[in-house]
Scaffold this motif. Structure first.
Motif, PDB file in Angstrom:
ATOM      1  N   MET A  85      -4.846-185.923 -90.814  1.00 44.46           N
ATOM      2  CA  MET A  85      -5.978-185.175 -90.226  1.00 44.46           C
ATOM      3  C   MET A  85      -6.645-186.037 -89.157  1.00 44.46           C
ATOM      4  O   MET A  85      -7.066-185.550 -88.116  1.00 44.46           O
ATOM      5  CB  MET A  85      -7.018-184.870 -91.310  1.00 44.46           C
ATOM      6  CG  MET A  85      -6.671-183.688 -92.180  1.00 44.46           C
ATOM      7  SD  MET A  85      -7.209-182.178 -91.368  1.00 44.46           S
ATOM      8  CE  MET A  85      -6.663-180.963 -92.563  1.00 44.46           C
ATOM      9  N   SER A 111      -1.187-186.592-101.082  1.00 44.52           N
ATOM     10  CA  SER A 111      -1.284-188.053-101.217  1.00 44.52           C
ATOM     11  C   SER A 111      -2.726-188.541-101.103  1.00 44.52           C
ATOM     12  O   SER A 111      -3.017-189.681-101.433  1.00 44.52           O
ATOM     13  CB  SER A 111      -0.395-188.739-100.184  1.00 44.52           C
ATOM     14  OG  SER A 111      -0.492-188.071 -98.953  1.00 44.52           O
ATOM     15  N   TYR A 170     -11.913-181.274 -92.809  1.00 47.89           N
ATOM     16  CA  TYR A 170     -11.513-182.670 -92.985  1.00 47.89           C
ATOM     17  C   TYR A 170     -11.411-183.424 -91.660  1.00 47.89           C
ATOM     18  O   TYR A 170     -11.010-184.588 -91.634  1.00 47.89           O
ATOM     19  CB  TYR A 170     -10.150-182.766 -93.682  1.00 47.89           C
ATOM     20  CG  TYR A 170     -10.096-182.284 -95.115  1.00 47.89           C
ATOM     21  CD1 TYR A 170     -11.236-181.893 -95.810  1.00 47.89           C
ATOM     22  CD2 TYR A 170      -8.876-182.235 -95.787  1.00 47.89           C
ATOM     23  CE1 TYR A 170     -11.155-181.451 -97.112  1.00 47.89           C
ATOM     24  CE2 TYR A 170      -8.796-181.794 -97.100  1.00 47.89           C
ATOM     25  CZ  TYR A 170      -9.939-181.394 -97.756  1.00 47.89           C
ATOM     26  OH  TYR A 170      -9.842-180.966 -99.051  1.00 47.89           O
ATOM     27  N   VAL A 182      -4.154-179.757 -89.118  1.00 50.53           N
ATOM     28  CA  VAL A 182      -2.799-180.321 -89.211  1.00 50.53           C
ATOM     29  C   VAL A 182      -1.751-179.265 -88.878  1.00 50.53           C
ATOM     30  O   VAL A 182      -2.053-178.083 -88.716  1.00 50.53           O
ATOM     31  CB  VAL A 182      -2.545-180.983 -90.590  1.00 50.53           C
ATOM     32  CG1 VAL A 182      -3.314-182.287 -90.707  1.00 50.53           C
ATOM     33  CG2 VAL A 182      -2.877-180.059 -91.721  1.00 50.53           C
TER      34      VAL A 182
HETATM   35 FE1  SF4 Z   1      -4.682-181.828 -96.873  1.00 52.59          FE
HETATM   36 FE2  SF4 Z   1      -2.145-182.583 -96.540  1.00 52.59          FE
HETATM   37 FE3  SF4 Z   1      -4.127-184.275 -95.889  1.00 52.59          FE
HETATM   38 FE4  SF4 Z   1      -3.635-183.705 -98.455  1.00 52.59          FE
HETATM   39  S1  SF4 Z   1      -2.232-184.766 -97.045  1.00 52.59           S
HETATM   40  S2  SF4 Z   1      -5.627-183.751 -97.455  1.00 52.59           S
HETATM   41  S3  SF4 Z   1      -3.003-181.585 -98.356  1.00 52.59           S
HETATM   42  S4  SF4 Z   1      -3.670-182.301 -94.920  1.00 52.59           S
END
Ligand code: SF4
Ligand code: 13P
Length: 369
Positions: free
Chosen positions: A324, A232, A49, A85
């Protein structure tokens, strides 16, 4: 660490001004040179991501499971600069040796889902669930969780899961105990248990805000207790999006991540982890048409890599995961230059006791992965 704790640290860890005026070319050249000078002393994992501007410098790209595996295997690199993250960098710190230093280029790169379960709430829930069900519950946590939650699972016989191995891990959990307590993503937990044949009526939701179990029916029937958390980003894919694709492109296949809600997964043609989605598109014939329901940096990259296929985001107004996206080229360069200058900024170091217990949960997963 939750968003507030991270914010309280940002005063000491904000990007120095000089990086905002540097050209992209200069930053890229500097990163390249530093990587060359460090050689195998530096390792940069990058989640799928992440933005292209950092992915091009990643030594390994992958989903959460793959990155946990590569971190565990790398014993050579002194510095692991994690492009992902916070929970991923914590996992890397737990899985690497004490001599290895894990750096997260921007401490604000958290995960809103991981922040939806804190350890105090979890410790409050556990005895209440035991009052209801006795010693019949095994805790499982999605890796998208704090190290403290992983440690909770570790010391209570449970394990971590990723979206790539959730089915295998939930199946394993049911060989250990009659019920599972799945944190913090209710959707991944529900979708996975459903795929394994657990009826929706046998799943309850634990609300950590009110400390109550949401369930209608006979409590004895409950097999899965889902923490009331969600992503989210993935919650922004809806059944309405699916209806629009079906109406406007009836020959398009819809594939989504299991962090999407049950209704969206049920109405799609296929669902799986980021790795699963990437491979499904790679293996699809030229000319095939796809609507993808996952994070936008990845969807854009898949579109660029497959000009022979017609690919769109399931939600045309979707944006990338904002946390991210905190990891960008200036932060990556800053982290690397700091290491070269002997100042380690944004080091992720999990408390030793927590790390030991979290490792139990991670090792149970990696042994089965
Ligand atoms: Fe992944 Fe957390 Fe971003 Fe959702 S909020 S895409 S779970 S890093
Ligand atoms: P995977 O990498 O396990 O597919 O999870 C997606 C995600 O949300 C990572 O934050």
């Amino acid at each position: 660490m939750n968003i507030l704790e991270m914010a309280s640290q940002t005063a000491q860890i904000t990007l120095p001004e000089r990086y905002s005026t540097m050209s992209r070319e200069e930053m890229e050249a500097r990163v390249r040179e530093i990587k060359e000078r460090f050689g195998d002393q530096l390792f940069i994992p990058g989640h799928h991501y992440q933005k292209d501007e950092v992915v091009i410098f990643s030594d390994a790209t992958g989903d959460s499971l793959q990155l946990a595996q590569v971190a565990a295997q790398n014993t050579k690199a002194k510095y692991i600069v994690f492009c992902g993250v916070h929970f991923m960098a914590e996992t890397a710190d737990i899985l690497t040796t004490d001599e290895q230093v894990v750096v997260l280029p921007d401490m604000r790169a958290g995960c809103s889902m991981a922040d939806m379960a804190d350890i105090e709430q979890t410790e409050r829930a556990w005895p209440k669930l035991h009052e209801l069900f006795g010693d019949t519950i095994l805790p499982l946590t999605y890796v998208n969780s704090t190290a403290a939650i992983k440690a909770f699972c570790g010391r209570n016989g449970g394990a971590t899961v990723t979206s790539s191995n959730a089915k295998a891990m939930v199946a394993w959990a049911f060989t250990q105990k009659e019920r599972i307590f799945f944190l913090p993503d209710q959707h991944l937990g529900r979708n996975t248990a459903y795929d394994l044949g657990v009826p929706l009526e046998h799943m309850a939701v634990w609300d950590p805000q009110t400390d109550t179990l949401e369930y209608e029916g006979n409590i004895e029937d409950i097999k899965v207790i889902l923490w009331k958390g969600h992503c989210s980003v993935h919650q922004n894919f809806t059944v309405k999006n699916i209806e629009n694709v079906r109406k406007n492109h009836p020959d398009m296949k819809i594939i989504v991540h299991p962090e999407c809600c049950r209704e969206v997964v049920a109405a799609s043609d296929d669902a799986g982890s980021t790795k699963y989605i990437i491979e499904a598109i790679e293996n699809a014939p030229a000319g095939s048409k796809w609507a993808i329901g996952t994070e936008m940096n990845l969807v854009k990259r898949i579109i660029d890599q497959h000009p022979d296929k017609h690919i769109v985001s399931l939600n045309p107004y979707m944006c990338p995961c904002l946390t991210m996206n905190r990891i960008d080229l200036p932060h990556l360069l800053w982290a690397l230059e700091s290491l070269e200058n002997g100042e380690e900024v944004n080091v992720i170091q999990v408390n030793q006791k927590i790390a030991e217990e979290a490792l139990l949960a991670l090792d149970r997963m990696l042994a089965l992965a």
